[in-house]
Design a protein around this motif. Structure first.
Motif, PDB file in Angstrom:
ATOM      1  N   VAL A 261       0.838  -1.204   0.000  1.00 45.87           N
ATOM      2  CA  VAL A 261       0.000   0.000   0.000  1.00 45.87           C
ATOM      3  C   VAL A 261       0.874   1.256   0.000  1.00 45.87           C
ATOM      4  O   VAL A 261       0.594   2.227  -0.726  1.00 45.87           O
ATOM      5  N   ASP A 262       1.940   1.245   0.808  1.00 48.86           N
ATOM      6  CA  ASP A 262       2.866   2.385   0.828  1.00 48.86           C
ATOM      7  C   ASP A 262       3.462   2.620  -0.557  1.00 48.86           C
ATOM      8  O   ASP A 262       3.634   3.769  -0.984  1.00 48.86           O
ATOM      9  N   ASP A 263       3.785   1.540  -1.255  1.00 45.40           N
ATOM     10  CA  ASP A 263       4.361   1.650  -2.600  1.00 45.40           C
ATOM     11  C   ASP A 263       3.371   2.299  -3.555  1.00 45.40           C
ATOM     12  O   ASP A 263       3.749   3.101  -4.420  1.00 45.40           O
ATOM     13  N   ILE A 264       2.100   1.979  -3.405  1.00 47.14           N
ATOM     14  CA  ILE A 264       1.062   2.567  -4.262  1.00 47.14           C
ATOM     15  C   ILE A 264       0.924   4.068  -3.997  1.00 47.14           C
ATOM     16  O   ILE A 264       0.749   4.865  -4.914  1.00 47.14           O
ATOM     17  N   PHE A 265       1.023   4.461  -2.726  1.00 45.59           N
ATOM     18  CA  PHE A 265       0.869   5.874  -2.363  1.00 45.59           C
ATOM     19  C   PHE A 265       2.110   6.700  -2.699  1.00 45.59           C
ATOM     20  O   PHE A 265       2.015   7.918  -2.845  1.00 45.59           O
ATOM     21  N   TYR A 266       3.251   6.051  -2.825  1.00 47.51           N
ATOM     22  CA  TYR A 266       4.481   6.787  -3.133  1.00 47.51           C
ATOM     23  C   TYR A 266       4.581   6.970  -4.645  1.00 47.51           C
ATOM     24  O   TYR A 266       4.756   5.999  -5.389  1.00 47.51           O
ATOM     25  N   ARG A 267       4.510   8.200  -5.118  1.00 45.34           N
ATOM     26  CA  ARG A 267       4.373   8.465  -6.543  1.00 45.34           C
ATOM     27  C   ARG A 267       5.689   8.813  -7.242  1.00 45.34           C
ATOM     28  O   ARG A 267       5.699   9.109  -8.440  1.00 45.34           O
ATOM     29  N   LYS A 268       6.815   8.791  -6.530  1.00 46.34           N
ATOM     30  CA  LYS A 268       8.082   9.155  -7.156  1.00 46.34           C
ATOM     31  C   LYS A 268       8.819   7.959  -7.730  1.00 46.34           C
ATOM     32  O   LYS A 268       9.947   8.096  -8.204  1.00 46.34           O
ATOM     33  N   GLY A 269       8.202   6.798  -7.689  1.00 48.66           N
ATOM     34  CA  GLY A 269       8.836   5.587  -8.183  1.00 48.66           C
ATOM     35  C   GLY A 269       8.640   4.458  -7.194  1.00 48.66           C
ATOM     36  O   GLY A 269       7.975   4.618  -6.165  1.00 48.66           O
TER      37      GLY A 269
END
Length: 331
Positions: A261-269
């Protein structure tokens, strides 16, 4: 000083509300007909992992601290496993691992698989394998988590009837409606308190020079693992060893879902591509600790020759090594 006060205040709120969450979750599970095994591995594990979820999203969405988010999740897995040592110490007679059944064995095995995917993501992070800024590991983790929930549900269904017969006598006088209201209220309180953790920990990392990798794995992981600690120790005191261990192992599975989920919310890569390579240390430590515990469950020693079993003693040593390495390998 204000940042440290904020850190301890948020931790205290999570500690108190996390305990209330677990109690009301148990009442809801009993009165809705769900078994205790399912509650420990899924419902309570997800509930006590709410701080990891919210603090992780806060770290990537508001403070732009991907390393804090990654360290909070992987560090929490290691902290959760160290709780098994305390639980084993409090139990008299047989080791903790000898009291556990198939549900916990499945959860431990799937936990290794999920953390292993995250570790692979860290190793391959420089390659930047991603789709729309989402790492390749995120969909794999989500699918594996769903498979794990299905396996745990099917395994726990065999014992649901026996669990229900025992649970009906425990919370007979409690109101189902009141428990739902308190459960929802405490969930909101935990979420609000957890939002402040990345902000305070980022400031502490800058002021102390310890670095985000160590602070994420130590301070954030410790504070967000407090609900698991309180719930598990309370379950041990009432003799529910399987539920207490299920909470720990189930929380680690949920933590990997939090990472996705954190990866989905992080938009810089991809999140792990922007995390320190040293995060592989808690990942490998958690995998090894869980593997040792699986051996303990399978071996089923009849008694402890020391205050704790050989498996939890090894887990304690690995946890200390994990913290030492993170402190000395800080960027």
């Amino acid at each position: 000083m204000l940042m440290w006060l904020g850190f301890f205040a948020s931790s205290a709120v999570i500690l108190f509300s996390g305990y209330r969450l677990s109690i009301n979750g148990d009442i809801i599970a009993e009165k809705s007909g769900m078994g205790r095994g399912w509650v420990g591995l899924v419902l309570i594990a997800a509930v006590t992992s709410l701080p990891e979820l919210v603090s992780g999203i806060s770290a990537v969405a508001y403070t732009d601290s991907p390393d804090l988010a990654t360290g909070g999740v992987l560090g929490s897995c290691a902290f959760n496993l160290s709780i098994l040592v305390v639980m084993d110490y409090l139990l008299k007679g047989k080791p903790l691992s000898s009291r556990l059944g198939q549900d916990n064995l499945i959860a431990a095995g799937m936990g290794i698989a999920l953390i292993g995917v995250a570790a692979l993501g860290l190793v391959l992070a420089p390659g930047g394998w991603s789709f729309m800024s989402i790492g390749f590991y995120t969909p794999v983790i989500i699918v594996l988590y769903l498979i794990a929930m299905r396996l745990v549900f099917r395994s726990g269904a065999r014992e649901a009837a026996d669990d229900k017969a025992q649970e009906d006598l425990q919370y007979g006088e409690h109101s189902f409606r009141k428990s739902i209201i308190e459960f929802t209220t405490d969930s909101v309180i935990v979420i609000v308190a957890a939002i402040f953790l990345p902000v305070t920990c980022q400031a502490i990392a800058e002021q102390t020079g310890l670095g985000e990798t160590f602070v994420g794995n130590a301070l954030i992981a410790l504070s967000t693992s407090l609900p698991e600690l309180v719930v598990s120790l309370a379950a041990v005191k009432i003799g529910a060893a399987e539920m207490s261990a299920g909470n720990v192992l189930g929380s680690n599975m949920f933590n990997m879902l939090v990472l996705a989920v954190d990866d989905i919310f992080y938009r810089k890569g991809p999140l792990l591509s922007h995390s320190e390579p040293h995060q592989i240390v808690p990942a490998l430590a958690s995998i090894t600790m869980t593997a040792i515990f699986i051996v303990g469950i399978s071996f089923r020693a009849e008694k402890k020759r020391l205050p704790v079993g050989w498996d939890t003693l090894a887990i304690a040593a690995l946890f200390v090594l994990d913290m030492w390495l993170l402190l000395n390998l800080k960027p």
